[in-house]
Structures are given as C-alpha cells and as structure tokens.
Motif scaffolding. Structure first.
Motif, PDB file in Angstrom:
ATOM      1  N   THR A 201       1.647  25.091 -25.513  1.00 12.81           N
ATOM      2  CA  THR A 201       2.382  23.239 -25.904  1.00 12.81           C
ATOM      3  C   THR A 201       3.615  23.496 -27.634  1.00 12.81           C
ATOM      4  OG1 THR A 201       0.898  21.903 -27.318  1.00 12.81           O
ATOM      5  CG2 THR A 201       1.288  21.383 -24.776  1.00 12.81           C
ATOM      6  N   ARG A 202       2.108  24.553 -27.630  1.00 12.25           N
ATOM      7  CA  ARG A 202       2.704  25.630 -29.761  1.00 12.25           C
ATOM      8  C   ARG A 202       3.785  27.098 -29.069  1.00 12.25           C
ATOM      9  NH1 ARG A 202      -1.866  22.961 -30.071  1.00 12.25           N
ATOM     10  NH2 ARG A 202      -2.706  24.710 -30.664  1.00 12.25           N
ATOM     11  N   PRO A 203       4.084  27.500 -29.110  1.00 13.15           N
ATOM     12  CA  PRO A 203       4.574  28.533 -29.558  1.00 13.15           C
ATOM     13  C   PRO A 203       3.237  29.467 -29.624  1.00 13.15           C
ATOM     14  CG  PRO A 203       5.855  28.100 -30.774  1.00 13.15           C
ATOM     15  CD  PRO A 203       4.719  27.302 -30.471  1.00 13.15           C
ATOM     16  N   GLU A 204       2.554  29.615 -30.438  1.00  8.13           N
ATOM     17  CA  GLU A 204       0.697  30.096 -30.702  1.00  8.13           C
ATOM     18  C   GLU A 204      -0.074  30.222 -29.166  1.00  8.13           C
ATOM     19  OE1 GLU A 204      -0.027  26.564 -33.557  1.00  8.13           O
ATOM     20  OE2 GLU A 204       2.766  27.813 -32.543  1.00  8.13           O
ATOM     21  N   GLN A 205       0.283  29.349 -29.021  1.00  8.19           N
ATOM     22  CA  GLN A 205      -0.855  29.471 -27.315  1.00  8.19           C
ATOM     23  C   GLN A 205       0.387  30.566 -26.512  1.00  8.19           C
ATOM     24  OE1 GLN A 205      -0.980  25.150 -26.369  1.00  8.19           O
ATOM     25  NE2 GLN A 205      -2.843  25.142 -27.934  1.00  8.19           N
ATOM     26  N   MET A 206       0.918  30.460 -26.827  1.00 10.76           N
ATOM     27  CA  MET A 206       1.291  32.090 -25.423  1.00 10.76           C
ATOM     28  C   MET A 206       0.510  33.141 -25.205  1.00 10.76           C
ATOM     29  SD  MET A 206       3.943  30.315 -24.102  1.00 10.76           S
ATOM     30  CE  MET A 206       4.748  31.943 -23.227  1.00 10.76           C
ATOM     31  N   GLN A 207      -0.207  33.305 -26.545  1.00 13.17           N
ATOM     32  CA  GLN A 207      -0.659  34.253 -26.199  1.00 13.17           C
ATOM     33  C   GLN A 207      -1.660  34.080 -25.389  1.00 13.17           C
ATOM     34  OE1 GLN A 207      -1.961  35.579 -30.094  1.00 13.17           O
ATOM     35  NE2 GLN A 207      -0.352  36.521 -29.778  1.00 13.17           N
ATOM     36  N   GLN A 208      -2.262  33.091 -25.513  1.00  9.65           N
ATOM     37  CA  GLN A 208      -3.112  32.199 -24.531  1.00  9.65           C
ATOM     38  C   GLN A 208      -3.377  32.240 -22.851  1.00  9.65           C
ATOM     39  OE1 GLN A 208      -4.401  28.891 -27.256  1.00  9.65           O
ATOM     40  NE2 GLN A 208      -6.322  28.635 -26.039  1.00  9.65           N
ATOM     41  N   LEU A 209      -1.957  31.758 -22.337  1.00 10.36           N
ATOM     42  CA  LEU A 209      -1.393  31.861 -21.531  1.00 10.36           C
ATOM     43  C   LEU A 209      -1.542  33.777 -20.914  1.00 10.36           C
ATOM     44  CD1 LEU A 209       2.310  29.551 -20.988  1.00 10.36           C
ATOM     45  CD2 LEU A 209      -0.094  29.394 -19.920  1.00 10.36           C
ATOM     46  N   GLU A 210      -1.172  34.085 -21.491  1.00  8.19           N
ATOM     47  CA  GLU A 210      -0.917  35.925 -21.091  1.00  8.19           C
ATOM     48  C   GLU A 210      -2.552  36.101 -20.679  1.00  8.19           C
ATOM     49  OE1 GLU A 210       1.284  37.304 -24.823  1.00  8.19           O
ATOM     50  OE2 GLU A 210       2.951  37.481 -23.244  1.00  8.19           O
ATOM     51  N   SER A 211      -3.871  35.587 -21.740  1.00  8.72           N
ATOM     52  CA  SER A 211      -4.807  35.972 -21.633  1.00  8.72           C
ATOM     53  C   SER A 211      -5.374  35.390 -20.715  1.00  8.72           C
ATOM     54  CB  SER A 211      -5.704  35.569 -22.894  1.00  8.72           C
ATOM     55  OG  SER A 211      -7.109  35.692 -22.186  1.00  8.72           O
ATOM     56  N   LEU A 212      -4.972  34.049 -19.766  1.00  9.36           N
ATOM     57  CA  LEU A 212      -5.448  33.289 -18.694  1.00  9.36           C
ATOM     58  C   LEU A 212      -4.720  34.517 -17.631  1.00  9.36           C
ATOM     59  CD1 LEU A 212      -4.755  29.824 -18.990  1.00  9.36           C
ATOM     60  CD2 LEU A 212      -6.956  31.108 -19.331  1.00  9.36           C
ATOM     61  N   HIS A 213      -3.759  34.345 -17.302  1.00  9.03           N
ATOM     62  CA  HIS A 213      -3.247  35.659 -16.459  1.00  9.03           C
ATOM     63  C   HIS A 213      -3.902  36.765 -16.122  1.00  9.03           C
ATOM     64  CE1 HIS A 213       0.303  38.005 -14.644  1.00  9.03           C
ATOM     65  NE2 HIS A 213      -0.335  36.728 -13.680  1.00  9.03           N
ATOM     66  N   ARG A 214      -4.382  37.675 -17.095  1.00 12.15           N
ATOM     67  CA  ARG A 214      -4.781  38.649 -17.465  1.00 12.15           C
ATOM     68  C   ARG A 214      -6.527  38.489 -16.700  1.00 12.15           C
ATOM     69  NH1 ARG A 214      -2.768  39.898 -22.578  1.00 12.15           N
ATOM     70  NH2 ARG A 214      -4.463  39.032 -23.608  1.00 12.15           N
ATOM     71  N   GLN A 215      -7.041  36.939 -17.231  1.00 14.47           N
ATOM     72  CA  GLN A 215      -8.636  36.908 -16.343  1.00 14.47           C
ATOM     73  C   GLN A 215      -8.294  36.560 -15.090  1.00 14.47           C
ATOM     74  OE1 GLN A 215     -11.587  36.784 -18.990  1.00 14.47           O
ATOM     75  NE2 GLN A 215     -12.187  37.187 -16.943  1.00 14.47           N
ATOM     76  N   ALA A 216      -7.382  36.185 -14.915  1.00 14.57           N
ATOM     77  CA  ALA A 216      -6.867  35.398 -13.331  1.00 14.57           C
ATOM     78  C   ALA A 216      -7.377  36.578 -12.531  1.00 14.57           C
ATOM     79  CB  ALA A 216      -5.985  34.842 -13.072  1.00 14.57           C
ATOM     80  N   ILE A 217      -5.876  37.419 -13.133  1.00 14.06           N
ATOM     81  CA  ILE A 217      -5.710  39.090 -11.948  1.00 14.06           C
ATOM     82  C   ILE A 217      -7.908  39.984 -12.203  1.00 14.06           C
ATOM     83  CG2 ILE A 217      -4.830  40.984 -12.366  1.00 14.06           C
ATOM     84  CD1 ILE A 217      -2.885  39.706 -13.595  1.00 14.06           C
ATOM     85  N   ALA A 218      -7.986  39.875 -13.106  1.00 15.82           N
ATOM     86  CA  ALA A 218     -10.009  40.387 -13.163  1.00 15.82           C
ATOM     87  C   ALA A 218     -10.606  40.383 -12.093  1.00 15.82           C
ATOM     88  CB  ALA A 218     -10.168  40.286 -14.715  1.00 15.82           C
ATOM     89  N   ASN A 219      -9.931  38.572 -11.585  1.00 14.87           N
ATOM     90  CA  ASN A 219     -11.202  37.778 -10.942  1.00 14.87           C
ATOM     91  C   ASN A 219     -10.314  37.603 -10.086  1.00 14.87           C
ATOM     92  OD1 ASN A 219     -12.465  36.896 -13.552  1.00 14.87           O
ATOM     93  ND2 ASN A 219     -11.970  34.792 -13.406  1.00 14.87           N
ATOM     94  N   GLY A 220      -9.429  38.709  -9.392  1.00 14.28           N
ATOM     95  CA  GLY A 220      -8.871  38.463  -8.133  1.00 14.28           C
ATOM     96  C   GLY A 220      -8.228  36.891  -7.287  1.00 14.28           C
ATOM     97  N   VAL A 221      -7.677  36.752  -8.572  1.00  9.76           N
ATOM     98  CA  VAL A 221      -6.073  35.735  -8.798  1.00  9.76           C
ATOM     99  C   VAL A 221      -5.214  35.739  -9.056  1.00  9.76           C
ATOM    100  CG1 VAL A 221      -5.712  33.231  -9.265  1.00  9.76           C
ATOM    101  CG2 VAL A 221      -8.072  34.109  -8.990  1.00  9.76           C
ATOM    102  N   PHE A 222      -3.755  35.929  -7.908  1.00 11.83           N
ATOM    103  CA  PHE A 222      -3.378  37.092  -7.757  1.00 11.83           C
ATOM    104  C   PHE A 222      -1.727  36.153  -7.962  1.00 11.83           C
ATOM    105  CE2 PHE A 222      -6.328  40.467  -6.063  1.00 11.83           C
ATOM    106  CZ  PHE A 222      -6.327  41.337  -7.035  1.00 11.83           C
ATOM    107  N   ASP A 223      -2.103  35.277  -7.376  1.00  9.87           N
ATOM    108  CA  ASP A 223      -0.742  34.062  -7.051  1.00  9.87           C
ATOM    109  C   ASP A 223      -0.309  33.324  -8.568  1.00  9.87           C
ATOM    110  OD1 ASP A 223      -3.076  32.857  -7.429  1.00  9.87           O
ATOM    111  OD2 ASP A 223      -2.873  31.643  -5.845  1.00  9.87           O
ATOM    112  N   LEU A 224      -0.703  33.596  -9.808  1.00 13.62           N
ATOM    113  CA  LEU A 224      -0.334  32.924 -10.901  1.00 13.62           C
ATOM    114  C   LEU A 224       1.664  33.387 -11.486  1.00 13.62           C
ATOM    115  CD1 LEU A 224      -2.965  32.424 -13.370  1.00 13.62           C
ATOM    116  CD2 LEU A 224      -3.368  31.157 -11.200  1.00 13.62           C
TER     117      LEU A 224
END
Length: 367
Positions: free
Chosen positions: A94-117
């Motif tokens: 909801t704020r520009p500075e949170q975009m890094q958190q989205l990117e971090s969540l995406h990396r975490q998902a891939i590391a966990n085997g979740v590839f459909d985000l």
C-alpha cells in the motif's frame, strides 16, 4: 485395562488427520478429545484459508509441509466433493517502500517451491478488485478457502471406516511409560495401555506432555497464546478474492478473507493473552481494524464492522521472538519411547494437516 495400538490426544483437524493416517496403516487407534465435539478450539476458529506456502523460512517444516499439504488437501477435497474454492489471494503493497517486501515474498515463495505467483501493477490489481488501493501486488492463484468442519467430519468418517474410535469428553489425566508400554488414564478413570501416543492437543499440547511421567521437562516448550480477533463486514462484500497486507511480526496482518457464502471477515490481529479460554472479542478493538483495513480499502464505511469471533494460536514463541517452526518431537528428544509431541501447530496447520499426518507416520515407521 484396555489395550490399543495407538492413542492420539486431540480431535482437531491435525489430530484427526494423524489418527486417520495411522489407522489406515492397520493399527487400532483411539482418539481422546477433552471437549464434547471435534475441532472446537483452534481448528474451528481460523480463517479457513488454504495457504500457498509463501511466508515460512526455507527448509522449515512449516514451508515443506504447507506446500505438500496444500496439494494433498486440494486433492482430498476434490475427491470427497467437499466444499472449497480456489479463489486466490492478492498480497498488496500500500506504500512504495513496501514493494521491496513484495519482492522478498516472491523470492521466499520460489525458495519454498511455490512457483505460480505473479506480480501485478496497481492497475492490474484494481482491475481484479475495483475497491482495492495498492501500489502493487502479488497474485497467488493457489490460495483458497474451505469448510473446516466438513473436512474434519470427513476425516473422522475415514478414521471410523478404518476401525478408529473418537472418545469425546475424555481429557487425559496422567500417563507413564513402564515396561515397554505407555499407560494412560483419562479423567473419567478409563485406563489404556499402548505402545504409541501422538500428542496433538493443540493449545493443551505442552500441558499434556507434562502429564507424562518420565518425559524430560526441559524439552517441553512454554505455551504462548496469541489471540486473534475477527470482525465481519455488515452487508455484501465488494471483494471476490482474499486480500493480505504486508506481514506483521507475529501474524499476517489484518487481512480480508471470505467464507464459502461470500461473507467478508477481517483478521486476525495479534493480542497476547495468558488464558487460552479468553475468546471474547472486545468491540473497541474495531477502531484499529478500521485503520488497518483502510490502508487497502479506503472507502470502508463507518460502522460496517461487527465483532465476530476469536481464536487462539498455540504458539511456542512469545512477543518479540522469531516465529517458531512446527516442533514435532520424538523420544530421541524427550526420552519416552513411542510418544510423539506436536508442539506449536498453528497456521498453516490446517493446510498442512494431511502432510503432518504423513510425516508422523514416517516417524513411526522409522522407529
């Protein structure tokens, strides 16, 4: 004294799943449940979300069992024709500075085997949900919702079909390992002897472990209770997908979920309590809910939220501490042969239930 192959303590979704899996290997299984019905505590007081497996540290039991359990759960629900929806979830910045958190969540998902985000722009996200405010989002198509009670009733039916028994109103009073067997006494005086006990008592798991004479007390974690309050939306929801803000220290933020009838509910928040029976929702907490929700739904009307229900997370980490992983503990740790403790089975315990059951069966076969 009754002799039985295995006793499972706790008839929540995880206890029922574990009992079912063990019974289907040919063992005689009894489930001791302290309450007068199945799944009346944590299992019936959640968001009923099928989680994708995004948030948890790589290699943790939570990550591995959630991703595995999600696939097993969807298959089970489809096979048994139980109610669910693969409705998907938007994780929003909801704020520009949170975009890094989205990117971090995406990396975490891939590391966990979740590839459909999928990354979405603000325009793409609001095209899906016109009332949503965000600067960007991650779309999780494999997140869903289910009827947790229908799931538990089905697991119970499978257990009984395999010869298992659920004994309600039967809290465990004491246990002791002696001469190669575990002797159990229920509160009504019923005595059982078994070679295998699975402690799936949820909020009471730590207390149940302390009932067993001979268990190393220093291996039993301190139970922590994180209350999560929920509010529902009065009237029809303008949303058709789940909406999650960026995670908080002890939870996933005040998110928007839907039940299978389309009713919108918000929560849970995090309120540390001393008593796991503290389930009253204080109406005054709604003020903080309005503030949190309006970060992603600015036009939430005044007076639209109503207190709904609360649940307690059976945590084994406290305020300010890193979130603990599931702790699935065998005799190698605590010293009682044939006894397996399931500690800290909070979210994503519902999603992971069938995978937890398989993991426990694997531990049994390994001993």
């Amino acid at each position: 004294m009754e002799h039985v192959d295995c006793v499972v303590v706790g008839a929540g979704v995880v206890g029922l799943a574990v009992a079912r899996a063990i019974a289907q290997t040919g063992r005689d299984v009894w489930v001791l449940e302290a309450c007068d019905a199945i799944g009346t505590q944590t299992s019936s007081r959640s968001s009923e979300v099928i989680h994708a497996g995004i948030y948890y540290p790589s290699g943790s039991l939570k990550a591995r069992l959630c991703v595995q359990g999600k696939q097993q759960l969807y298959h089970y629900l489809e096979e048994r024709q139980l109610p669910f929806q693969r409705c998907g979830k938007l994780m929003v910045a909801t704020r520009p500075e949170q975009m890094q958190q989205l990117e971090s969540l995406h990396r975490q998902a891939i590391a966990n085997g979740v590839f459909d985000l999928e990354f979405l722009s603000a325009a793409q996200a609001t095209a899906m949900e016109p009332h949503l405010h965000c600067v960007g989002a991650l779309w999780s198509p494999s997140t869903g919702i289910l009827d947790s009670h229908a799931l538990m009733v089905s697991l119970w039916g499978d257990l009984e079909a395999a010869g298992g028994v659920v004994a309600l109103n039967s809290p465990l009073a004491s246990a002791m390992y002696a001469h190669g067997a575990i002797n159990l006494v229920a509160s009504d005086g019923t005595e059982l002897q078994t070679a295998l006990v699975i402690n799936a008592a949820g909020l009471q798991a730590c207390a149940v472990a302390r009932h067993c004479k001979g268990m190393r007390v220093d291996t039993i974690p301190q139970a922590r209770y994180a209350k999560g309050n929920y509010f529902i939306l009065a009237g029809r929801s303008p949303f058709t997908h789940l909406v999650y803000p960026m995670p908080e220290a002890a939870g996933l933020g005040v998110h928007l979920t839907l039940d299978l009838g389309g009713q919108a509910r918000f929560g849970p928040d995090v309120q540390w309590v001393d008593d796991p029976a503290d389930l009253e929702v204080e109406p005054g907490r709604g003020e903080a809910f309005y503030q949190a929700i309006r970060s992603y739904w600015p036009t939430l009307p005044d007076g639209a939220l109503q207190p709904a229900y609360a649940g307690i997370r059976p945590k084994i980490s406290g305020p300010g501490e890193p979130a603990a992983d599931f702790l699935i503990q065998t005799a190698e740790a605590h010293g009682v042969p044939g006894w397996i403790n399931l500690f800290g089975i909070e979210s994503p315990g519902l999603t992971s239930a069938l995978a937890i059951a398989d993991h426990v069966v694997g531990l049994i076969h390994a001993t």
